[in-house]
Design a protein around this motif. Structure first.
Motif, PDB file in Angstrom:
ATOM      1  N   HIS A  65       0.832  -1.202   0.000  1.00  0.00           N
ATOM      2  CA  HIS A  65       0.000   0.000   0.000  1.00  0.00           C
ATOM      3  C   HIS A  65       0.865   1.250   0.000  1.00  0.00           C
ATOM      4  CE1 HIS A  65      -2.679   3.119   1.641  1.00  0.00           C
ATOM      5  NE2 HIS A  65      -3.657   2.409   1.113  1.00  0.00           N
ATOM      6  N   GLN A  66       1.939   1.239   0.792  1.00  0.00           N
ATOM      7  CA  GLN A  66       2.821   2.400   0.887  1.00  0.00           C
ATOM      8  C   GLN A  66       3.653   2.591  -0.377  1.00  0.00           C
ATOM      9  OE1 GLN A  66       1.110   3.755   3.473  1.00  0.00           O
ATOM     10  NE2 GLN A  66       3.042   4.797   3.698  1.00  0.00           N
ATOM     11  N   TRP A  67       3.953   1.508  -1.071  1.00  0.00           N
ATOM     12  CA  TRP A  67       4.767   1.603  -2.283  1.00  0.00           C
ATOM     13  C   TRP A  67       3.967   2.066  -3.495  1.00  0.00           C
ATOM     14  CZ3 TRP A  67       9.184  -2.299  -3.479  1.00  0.00           C
ATOM     15  CH2 TRP A  67      10.170  -2.181  -2.487  1.00  0.00           C
ATOM     16  N   LYS A  68       2.650   1.922  -3.436  1.00  0.00           N
ATOM     17  CA  LYS A  68       1.817   2.230  -4.597  1.00  0.00           C
ATOM     18  C   LYS A  68       1.990   3.669  -5.064  1.00  0.00           C
ATOM     19  CE  LYS A  68      -2.994   2.033  -6.169  1.00  0.00           C
ATOM     20  NZ  LYS A  68      -4.394   1.705  -5.774  1.00  0.00           N
ATOM     21  N   GLN A  69       1.953   4.614  -4.115  1.00  0.00           N
ATOM     22  CA  GLN A  69       2.050   6.034  -4.469  1.00  0.00           C
ATOM     23  C   GLN A  69       3.406   6.392  -5.093  1.00  0.00           C
ATOM     24  OE1 GLN A  69      -0.605   8.379  -3.971  1.00  0.00           O
ATOM     25  NE2 GLN A  69       0.696   9.459  -5.404  1.00  0.00           N
ATOM     26  N   PRO A  70       4.532   6.031  -4.465  1.00  0.00           N
ATOM     27  CA  PRO A  70       5.828   6.335  -5.086  1.00  0.00           C
ATOM     28  C   PRO A  70       6.008   5.682  -6.450  1.00  0.00           C
ATOM     29  CG  PRO A  70       6.126   5.796  -2.779  1.00  0.00           C
ATOM     30  CD  PRO A  70       4.702   5.469  -3.113  1.00  0.00           C
ATOM     31  N   LEU A  71       5.540   4.443  -6.608  1.00  0.00           N
ATOM     32  CA  LEU A  71       5.673   3.763  -7.898  1.00  0.00           C
ATOM     33  C   LEU A  71       4.853   4.458  -8.978  1.00  0.00           C
ATOM     34  CD1 LEU A  71       5.591   0.011  -6.769  1.00  0.00           C
ATOM     35  CD2 LEU A  71       7.554   1.276  -7.675  1.00  0.00           C
TER      36      LEU A  71
ATOM     37  N   GLN B 207      11.667   9.438  -4.898  1.00  0.00           N
ATOM     38  CA  GLN B 207      10.711   8.363  -4.671  1.00  0.00           C
ATOM     39  C   GLN B 207      11.420   7.047  -4.324  1.00  0.00           C
ATOM     40  OE1 GLN B 207       7.657   8.982  -4.376  1.00  0.00           O
ATOM     41  NE2 GLN B 207       7.439  10.963  -5.379  1.00  0.00           N
ATOM     42  N   LEU B 208      12.543   6.776  -4.992  1.00  0.00           N
ATOM     43  CA  LEU B 208      13.307   5.567  -4.694  1.00  0.00           C
ATOM     44  C   LEU B 208      13.837   5.601  -3.267  1.00  0.00           C
ATOM     45  CD1 LEU B 208      15.277   5.078  -8.042  1.00  0.00           C
ATOM     46  CD2 LEU B 208      13.392   3.684  -7.182  1.00  0.00           C
ATOM     47  N   ASN B 209      14.271   6.783  -2.820  1.00  0.00           N
ATOM     48  CA  ASN B 209      14.729   6.923  -1.436  1.00  0.00           C
ATOM     49  C   ASN B 209      13.585   6.640  -0.463  1.00  0.00           C
ATOM     50  OD1 ASN B 209      17.375   7.597  -2.045  1.00  0.00           O
ATOM     51  ND2 ASN B 209      16.948   9.788  -2.147  1.00  0.00           N
ATOM     52  N   HIS B 210      12.385   7.105  -0.837  1.00  0.00           N
ATOM     53  CA  HIS B 210      11.218   6.873   0.012  1.00  0.00           C
ATOM     54  C   HIS B 210      10.899   5.383   0.104  1.00  0.00           C
ATOM     55  CE1 HIS B 210       7.421   7.518   1.992  1.00  0.00           C
ATOM     56  NE2 HIS B 210       6.783   6.883   1.026  1.00  0.00           N
ATOM     57  N   LEU B 211      11.005   4.672  -1.012  1.00  0.00           N
ATOM     58  CA  LEU B 211      10.770   3.228  -1.011  1.00  0.00           C
ATOM     59  C   LEU B 211      11.760   2.524  -0.084  1.00  0.00           C
ATOM     60  CD1 LEU B 211      10.172   2.520  -4.824  1.00  0.00           C
ATOM     61  CD2 LEU B 211       8.460   2.742  -3.039  1.00  0.00           C
ATOM     62  N   SER B 212      13.021   2.944  -0.169  1.00  0.00           N
ATOM     63  CA  SER B 212      14.063   2.359   0.663  1.00  0.00           C
ATOM     64  C   SER B 212      13.803   2.638   2.141  1.00  0.00           C
ATOM     65  CB  SER B 212      15.430   2.916   0.256  1.00  0.00           C
ATOM     66  OG  SER B 212      16.448   2.426   1.090  1.00  0.00           O
ATOM     67  N   GLU B 213      13.394   3.866   2.454  1.00  0.00           N
ATOM     68  CA  GLU B 213      13.116   4.235   3.840  1.00  0.00           C
ATOM     69  C   GLU B 213      11.939   3.435   4.392  1.00  0.00           C
ATOM     70  OE1 GLU B 213      12.520   8.391   3.483  1.00  0.00           O
ATOM     71  OE2 GLU B 213      14.662   8.876   3.481  1.00  0.00           O
ATOM     72  N   THR B 214      10.943   3.157   3.528  1.00  0.00           N
ATOM     73  CA  THR B 214       9.786   2.373   3.954  1.00  0.00           C
ATOM     74  C   THR B 214      10.211   0.974   4.376  1.00  0.00           C
ATOM     75  OG1 THR B 214       8.323   3.594   2.463  1.00  0.00           O
ATOM     76  CG2 THR B 214       7.537   1.466   3.254  1.00  0.00           C
ATOM     77  N   LEU B 215      11.084   0.346   3.576  1.00  0.00           N
ATOM     78  CA  LEU B 215      11.581  -0.985   3.938  1.00  0.00           C
ATOM     79  C   LEU B 215      12.351  -0.948   5.247  1.00  0.00           C
ATOM     80  CD1 LEU B 215      12.828  -2.653   0.620  1.00  0.00           C
ATOM     81  CD2 LEU B 215      10.862  -3.269   2.023  1.00  0.00           C
ATOM     82  N   ASP B 216      13.162   0.090   5.423  1.00  0.00           N
ATOM     83  CA  ASP B 216      13.940   0.213   6.665  1.00  0.00           C
ATOM     84  C   ASP B 216      13.017   0.298   7.878  1.00  0.00           C
ATOM     85  OD1 ASP B 216      16.340   0.113   5.367  1.00  0.00           O
ATOM     86  OD2 ASP B 216      16.595   2.293   5.267  1.00  0.00           O
TER      87      ASP B 216
END
Length: 220
Positions: A24-30, A61-70
């Motif tokens: 759900h969180q990745w949908k927006q950045p993607l 956006q890629l940084n945001h995806l990485s931060e979400t996983l962290d």
């Protein structure tokens, strides 16, 4: 043995819920990354400066995806890194991350930046609250075919408490469901997960705050 089976089921359900939340969180950045790639492919406003801006947006956006996983790694390790941060920094970061999607969907985001408000939160986690709320507003705008799409975020201090008011003019929430919108897995959309607002409520309550919802006449 039965007790162990129950524990395994609980862990599996937790892991499944977390995977759903990550998706759900990745949908927006993607979506934003796809929009920027599309701009480059169709050579829309094809200048060196515009290409640099698209590249910058994609990297953000890629940084945001990485931060979400962290964040979800930290969840399993039970690590909570609270820090004092200005609320306007979180809002500006959110606006930057969603800028292309807001423009693409003709949504005006009005934020009353108050640089005097400092909150003690997990910054990137708290940012997800606004990302989810804005995403929900966008979907409502599209579903109801709202033309003058506006979102407004205001903040102020009252009785030593930080108050954040989020409003949109997407037509409000039906009275028969307004008490259930923060429930886990509750969604009125065919493809909805029922995760977004549930997660917002949990993040807010984890930080010792509360979230309330009401319909107001004419929206914003």
């Amino acid at each position: 043995m039965i007790k162990n089976q129950h524990n395994i089921i609980k862990v599996n359900l937790l892991f499944l819920n977390l995977l759903t939340i990550v998706a759900h969180q990745w949908k927006q950045p993607l979506n934003s990354i796809s929009l920027n790639i599309l701009k480059i492919e169709i050579k829309e406003d094809y200048t060196e400066e515009s290409i640099k801006q698209c590249s910058k947006n994609i990297n953000n956006q890629l940084n945001h995806l990485s931060e979400t996983l962290d964040e979800f790694r930290k969840f399993f390790r039970n690590v909570n890194e609270l820090k004092d941060i200005k609320l306007d920094m979180i809002l500006k970061s959110t606006e930057m991350l969603l800028e292309d999607d807001l423009t693409h969907n003709n949504i005006t985001l009005k934020i009353n930046y108050n640089d005097n408000i400092v909150i003690n939160v997990i910054p990137n986690e708290f940012k997800h609250i606004f990302i989810n709320l804005i995403s929900n507003s966008k979907e409502a705008f599209i579903e109801k075919d709202i033309q003058n799409r506006t979102i407004e975020i205001n903040s102020f201090i009252e009785n030593d408490k930080t108050i954040i008011i989020y409003r949109d003019n997407a037509g409000g929430i039906p009275k028969n469901i307004i008490d259930r919108i923060f429930n886990l897995n509750y969604s009125t959309k065919e493809t909805g997960t029922g995760i977004g607002l549930y997660m917002c409520k949990n993040i807010i309550e984890k930080h010792g705050a509360i979230i309330e919802v009401e319909n107001i006449e004419y929206g914003i």
